[in-house]
Design a protein around this motif. Structure first.
Motif, PDB file in Angstrom:
ATOM      1  N   SER A  55       0.825  -1.203   0.000  1.00  0.00           N
ATOM      2  CA  SER A  55       0.000   0.000   0.000  1.00  0.00           C
ATOM      3  C   SER A  55       0.855   1.247   0.000  1.00  0.00           C
ATOM      4  CB  SER A  55      -0.906   0.021   1.224  1.00  0.00           C
ATOM      5  OG  SER A  55      -1.740  -1.093   1.212  1.00  0.00           O
ATOM      6  N   ILE A  56       1.874   1.227   0.846  1.00  0.00           N
ATOM      7  CA  ILE A  56       2.728   2.408   0.914  1.00  0.00           C
ATOM      8  C   ILE A  56       3.442   2.635  -0.419  1.00  0.00           C
ATOM      9  CG2 ILE A  56       4.716   3.455   2.078  1.00  0.00           C
ATOM     10  CD1 ILE A  56       3.904   1.893   4.601  1.00  0.00           C
ATOM     11  N   ARG A  57       3.937   1.551  -0.991  1.00  0.00           N
ATOM     12  CA  ARG A  57       4.600   1.668  -2.293  1.00  0.00           C
ATOM     13  C   ARG A  57       3.657   2.237  -3.338  1.00  0.00           C
ATOM     14  NH1 ARG A  57       7.178  -4.320  -3.016  1.00  0.00           N
ATOM     15  NH2 ARG A  57       9.169  -4.023  -1.945  1.00  0.00           N
ATOM     16  N   SER A  58       2.431   1.720  -3.271  1.00  0.00           N
ATOM     17  CA  SER A  58       1.450   2.136  -4.253  1.00  0.00           C
ATOM     18  C   SER A  58       1.135   3.629  -4.113  1.00  0.00           C
ATOM     19  CB  SER A  58       0.202   1.284  -4.061  1.00  0.00           C
ATOM     20  OG  SER A  58      -0.808   1.738  -4.906  1.00  0.00           O
ATOM     21  N   ILE A  59       0.951   4.065  -2.888  1.00  0.00           N
ATOM     22  CA  ILE A  59       0.660   5.485  -2.664  1.00  0.00           C
ATOM     23  C   ILE A  59       1.826   6.340  -3.153  1.00  0.00           C
ATOM     24  CG2 ILE A  59       0.321   7.261  -0.903  1.00  0.00           C
ATOM     25  CD1 ILE A  59      -1.155   5.088   0.750  1.00  0.00           C
ATOM     26  N   ARG A  60       3.008   5.912  -2.806  1.00  0.00           N
ATOM     27  CA  ARG A  60       4.200   6.650  -3.240  1.00  0.00           C
ATOM     28  C   ARG A  60       4.217   6.819  -4.750  1.00  0.00           C
ATOM     29  NH1 ARG A  60       9.374   6.278   0.066  1.00  0.00           N
ATOM     30  NH2 ARG A  60      10.087   7.199  -1.873  1.00  0.00           N
ATOM     31  N   ALA A  61       3.999   5.719  -5.449  1.00  0.00           N
ATOM     32  CA  ALA A  61       4.075   5.774  -6.907  1.00  0.00           C
ATOM     33  C   ALA A  61       2.962   6.625  -7.487  1.00  0.00           C
ATOM     34  CB  ALA A  61       4.017   4.365  -7.475  1.00  0.00           C
ATOM     35  N   GLU A  62       1.756   6.424  -6.963  1.00  0.00           N
ATOM     36  CA  GLU A  62       0.623   7.172  -7.492  1.00  0.00           C
ATOM     37  C   GLU A  62       0.734   8.648  -7.190  1.00  0.00           C
ATOM     38  OE1 GLU A  62      -3.569   5.756  -7.255  1.00  0.00           O
ATOM     39  OE2 GLU A  62      -2.570   3.927  -6.559  1.00  0.00           O
ATOM     40  N   SER A  63       1.307   8.948  -6.029  1.00  0.00           N
ATOM     41  CA  SER A  63       1.434  10.359  -5.652  1.00  0.00           C
ATOM     42  C   SER A  63       2.700  10.977  -6.236  1.00  0.00           C
ATOM     43  CB  SER A  63       1.473  10.494  -4.130  1.00  0.00           C
ATOM     44  OG  SER A  63       0.439   9.759  -3.558  1.00  0.00           O
ATOM     45  N   LYS A  64       3.393  10.204  -7.010  1.00  0.00           N
ATOM     46  CA  LYS A  64       4.599  10.669  -7.689  1.00  0.00           C
ATOM     47  C   LYS A  64       5.652  11.204  -6.717  1.00  0.00           C
ATOM     48  CE  LYS A  64       2.655  11.015 -12.111  1.00  0.00           C
ATOM     49  NZ  LYS A  64       2.493   9.606 -12.448  1.00  0.00           N
ATOM     50  N   VAL A  65       5.806  10.497  -5.625  1.00  0.00           N
ATOM     51  CA  VAL A  65       6.860  10.875  -4.687  1.00  0.00           C
ATOM     52  C   VAL A  65       8.191  10.396  -5.256  1.00  0.00           C
ATOM     53  CG1 VAL A  65       7.771  10.493  -2.361  1.00  0.00           C
ATOM     54  CG2 VAL A  65       5.311  10.665  -2.726  1.00  0.00           C
ATOM     55  N   ASP A  66       9.183  11.235  -5.209  1.00  0.00           N
ATOM     56  CA  ASP A  66      10.519  10.875  -5.685  1.00  0.00           C
ATOM     57  C   ASP A  66      10.934   9.523  -5.106  1.00  0.00           C
ATOM     58  OD1 ASP A  66      13.140  10.603  -6.270  1.00  0.00           O
ATOM     59  OD2 ASP A  66      13.770  12.580  -5.526  1.00  0.00           O
ATOM     60  N   PRO A  67      11.245   8.586  -5.964  1.00  0.00           N
ATOM     61  CA  PRO A  67      11.518   7.230  -5.501  1.00  0.00           C
ATOM     62  C   PRO A  67      12.668   7.128  -4.506  1.00  0.00           C
ATOM     63  CG  PRO A  67      11.724   7.382  -7.904  1.00  0.00           C
ATOM     64  CD  PRO A  67      11.337   8.720  -7.412  1.00  0.00           C
TER      65      PRO A  67
END
Length: 885
Positions: free
Chosen positions: A745-757
């Motif tokens: 879930s956290i990974r998904s949110i990060r990616a969807e929210s376009k947080v710098d990897p």
RNA sequence: GGGCGCUUAGCUCAGUUGGUAGAGCAUCUGGUUUACACCCAGGAGGCCCAAGGUUCGAACCCUUGAGCGCCCACCA
């Protein structure tokens, strides 16, 4: 420190490993009464062929079964061999001679046979090496050949016994004749090709008859009409003089129901010597049978001026003549019919009568004849007399032999029910010579196992052996037992027969499988095998048959050279199901090459960790317990699938576990904290389970895994893993799975929210019941979700300006103020709420339905209740979050 | 003419006792993280051939039909 290459190099290992297995005798089972035997007779490739994808499929499947059973403690015998393939081989060598402008007759029988033998010896070597390349763990010390002395003796023995039983007889009958091969063919060796040709309407006295083959009509003297056909009723029973090709002849009119009133003119003349139907009619009514066409495909004397012409020329000239005589009424140019052709060479078949040897499939024998030893061949079978056909039918019907997939049962029964006497004599030279001797002086006929020179009756030495050879399927029909030493009562035969599995393509169900059943039940009173596993044909990506002319063929050996044998095997087994054709293309093979490499690297990485850790921790972490549990499930599933012949499913499970469970999660978790004992255990199990499918890479790894130990063991003879109940941890597994969900879930949110990897962010998790487990795994979560700071609590305040996610009652907040567009986040929440609302509505509808609650099984209802509860909790949280925004 | 099989994501296919549709490949977004770029993370993509029926509930069971493929028989 072990230094392994970054990528697995199949070439570096395969040949060497195979050699080792073979030399150390792993393929060669020792008879052990305390073990159960597991036997597969390898369908013998033609001695002259090269390996194609059909063979590759066969080898892959059989090797998987054999390796599995060997590891599972069976005395596993896989007996290889080659087939002399009578017609196919003779054709091939004749082809070579033809290029030199010669025929076999130029050489004579003996010289020609020498030539074929030489050719076969060469090709056998090729085949043997190609079979090895696939990694086949077959017992070369027992290799057989259908035309060896021993198997030839078996052939003669069966022939003699059948002859004495009156099952084999010589008869003058109509047979399928291939003018090119100069030989008869069995009924099922004839194939059909839709062809357009001319259809001639010919005046025959008062009627008009239709035919596609006027050249066979010279001696037709009987007209058949249907008894109900009003048009011709007046002629029935009469004999009249009519004008025919070479003047007047007498013709008879007969009524019989075989005449089809709708077909042509409804009247037909018959040609008993060149048509199966007509032949039967002639026998029924006692009509004269006059051959028109000779075995060389040329017209006989009866054709008068056309004698000696080939069929085609004769037809053209004859039609011209008949037109001149006014005998041709009309010609239909677009007549479409199925032309029968030879399955070996494609030449059109000429049905004609000749003296041939047949097996009587309908002769009945009393019960006692079948009840041999302690067999229960006749189990549940009522009646007193049975033919070989009856028994062959019964053993499948009664489940003594199981066909996989069972949809082929019907096909089998249908074929067996309609089986006619099997013509076993061939007029070619390459093959088992029929062991029948005729005395030229007294006419005595002798059937002998070994060559004889003296007549047993009159002592004359003036003997002649029958010129014909036996149908190639006669010898291959004995394959399961002749290869084990029969007719000698060998230990092998006693121990390994009946065999367990016959695995082959469905295209030879009749040619071979059915005949093996007939021959084994007749000869031994035993079924030849317990299970028939039929694989499908390999096609190209568009579903077309692979062929040289289309240029779409894939050479398994090229693929092995390019990707390795393991990937080729995997791609032929996974994603396929028995009885169904499969499609193969290079991308698929390269996909499994990637998998093999993945396995290699997983091992390489595990080994690094195992090697670098001295102390062994006896504490099991949550992740350890989880992977142990998953491993037990894997063992159970793979074993069950294999026992069920669901090889594809078994392979798929191994693939999925290795990649998506072991590599993606457990190895990643191991980067934070690892347990060498567990790593080793899981890797070990994976290697064993995967070994039957991809024997080379797993063995290569297994060897490396023993580091510098002396007397390294080999994986091929390791024990198949058993489930250990004490390694199943249900609660820990559930908890670990929730943690994985949280990370995802956290990974998904990060990616969807376009947080710098690369940005390490902060997270709050309110874990409720899972809190202590979360605390234990906090470092893992931080690493896999790329978090800088992780605050875990039982419960707490909502975090302002954060993106949230709820899993059941667990709350996750990612304070992303400044990093995220909260308008978008609002939209996301709305969407989430809608999804949940819809879902809840559906669930409620179901649960409010009294019919559902009362009729559906309790566990299903309970499951739905739980789902509803958890969805409701999530929705509440989501809505709260929306209201705050 | 008789029999069998198939029709599910762009492609190849799973989906076995009927319970919110899956995989691999391809595609899109992003990534040189203590193995693997033959890699990693995330996403998009489906009236499960059509129409009826059975059922609380059907991709799954039944009936009919369509398209494709295969086997067998036979066309004088």
């Amino acid at each position: 420190m072990t230094e392994l290459a970054k990528a697995y190099d199949a070439k570096k290992y395969e040949d060497e490993i195979y050699k080792k297995w073979e030399e150390l005798g792993f393929f060669k089972p020792e008879i052990d009464p305390s073990k159960k035997p597991f036997t597969i007779s390898m369908p013998p490739p033609n001695a002259t062929g090269t390996l194609h994808l059909g063979h590759a499929t066969m080898l892959a499947i059989e090797d998987i079964l054999i390796r599995y059973k060997r590891m599972a403690g069976f005395c596993a015998l896989w007996l290889p061999g080659t087939d002399h393939a009578a017609i196919a081989t003779q054709n091939k060598v004749e082809g070579i001679l033809q290029k030199e402008g010669k025929t076999r007759h130029d050489l004579g029988r003996d010289k020609f046979l020498e030539k074929v033998k030489e050719y076969v010896a060469n090709s056998q070597d090729t085949i043997r090496n190609q079979v090895r390349k696939m990694g086949s763990s077959c017992d070369w010390s027992r290799e057989a050949y259908t035309f060896s002395d021993q198997l030839s003796f078996a052939v003669n023995t069966v022939f003699k016994r059948m002859y004495q039983d009156g099952l084999i007889y010589r008869g003058h009958r109509i047979v399928n004749w291939c003018p090119r091969c100069q030989s008869t063919l069995a009924d099922d060796e004839v194939t059909y090709k839709e062809t357009k040709s001319r259809f001639y309407y010919i005046k025959y006295g008062p009627v008009i008859i239709g035919t596609a083959r006027p050249e066979t009509k010279f001696a037709d003297k009987v007209v058949i009409v249907h008894p109900d056909d009003k048009r011709y009723k007046k002629y029935v029973g009469k004999e009249m003089e009519i004008d025919w090709i070479d003047g007047k002849i007498k013709a008879k009119f007969v009524a019989d129901e075989v005449a089809d009133m709708e077909m042509g003119t409804g009247a037909m003349t018959i040609t008993p010597a060149h048509s199966f139907v007509d032949f039967e009619l002639a026998q029924k009514y006692g009509f004269e049978i006059i051959p028109i066409i000779g075995m060389d495909g040329k017209m006989l004397d009866v054709a008068g001026e056309f004698a000696g012409m080939d069929v085609k020329t004769c037809r053209e000239k004859l039609v011209k003549k008949m037109q001149g005589q006014g005998l041709i009424d009309k010609i239909d140019e677009d007549y479409v019919h199925n032309l029968s052709i030879c399955y070996r060479c494609g030449t059109s078949i000429e049905p004609l009568t000749s003296d041939q040897w047949f097996i009587d499939v309908n002769k009945k024998f009393p019960r006692e004849k079948w009840e041999k030893k302690d067999n229960n061949l006749l189990k549940d079978l009522e009646g007193t007399n049975f033919s070989i056909k009856d028994i062959a039918n019964h053993v499948v019907r009664s489940g003594q032999i199981k066909i996989v997939p069972n949809s082929f049962d019907k096909t089998y029964f249908h074929w067996m029910d309609n089986l006619r006497d099997w013509c076993i004599s061939r007029q070619i030279w390459w093959g088992h010579r029929i062991p029948v001797y005729y005395c030229k002086d007294c006419g005595h006929i002798m059937v002998e196992l070994d060559k004889i020179t003296v007549c047993e009756k009159c002592s004359s030495v003036n003997l002649r052996q029958d010129e014909d050879t036996l149908d190639t399927w006669f010898s291959s029909a004995l394959w399961t037992f002749s290869t084990l030493g029969w007719p000698n009562e060998t230990e092998d035969l006693k121990y390994f027969h009946p065999t367990q599995v016959m695995e082959t393509g469905y295209d030879i169900l009749f040619f071979w499988v059915a005949r093996m059943i007939i021959m084994s039940t007749y000869t031994l009173g035993e079924i030849p095998f317990e299970t028939v596993y039929l694989h499908g044909l390999v096609r190209d990506k568009e579903g077309r048959k692979m062929s040289k002319s289309l240029g779409n063929g894939i050479d398994p050996l090229d693929m092995i050279a390019k990707f390795g044998a393991d990937p080729v095997r995997l791609s032929l087994v996974i994603g396929t199901s028995p009885g169904n054709d499969m499609r193969l293309y290079e991308e698929k093979i390269s996909g499994y090459r990637n998998f093999v490499n993945k396995l290699w690297n997983a091992a390489r990485f595990s080994m690094m960790m195992i090697e670098n850790t001295k102390e062994n921790s006896s504490d099991l972490s949550l992740a350890d317990k989880w992977i142990m549990t998953k491993t037990q499930t894997l063992i159970e599933e793979v074993t069950d699938f294999l026992n069920d012949f669901r090889l594809s499913d078994a392979g798929d499970k191994i693939y999925d576990f290795t990649w998506n469970v072991f590599c993606d999660w457990y190895l990643e978790i191991s980067k934070v904290h690892h347990n060498p004992a567990i790593l080793k255990y899981v890797l070990d199990v994976v290697l064993k389970l995967a070994h039957p499918f991809s024997p080379f890479v797993t063995e290569a790894i297994f060897q490396e895994l023993q580091f510098n130990e002396e007397n390294k063991k080999m994986l091929i003879s390791e024990k198949w893993p058993n489930i250990q109940k004490d390694l199943v941890f249900e609660i820990a597994t559930k908890q670990m799975e929730t943690i994985i969900d949280i990370i995802k879930s956290i990974r998904s949110i990060r990616a969807e929210s376009k947080v710098d990897p690369v940005k390490k962010i902060q997270a709050y998790i309110y874990g409720k019941d899972l809190t202590s487990a979360l605390l234990a795994k906090s470092e893992v979560i931080k690493r896999l979700a790329n978090l800088g700071e992780l605050i875990i609590a039982q419960s707490g305040q909502k975090i302002e300006d954060s993106v949230s996610k709820f899993i059941g009652d667990i709350e996750i907040y990612l304070p992303l103020s400044g990093l995220v567009d909260f308008k978008k986040e609002f939209e996301r929440l709305k969407k989430e709420a809608k999804r949940l609302t819809d879902y809840i509505t559906a669930l409620q509808l179901k649960l409010n339905n009294n019919n559902f609650v009362s009729k559906a099984p309790e566990h299903v209802v309970e499951e739905q209740r739980q789902l509803l509860k958890s969805a409701k909790t999530e929705l509440a949280k989501v809505e709260e979050q929306i209201n705050k925004s």
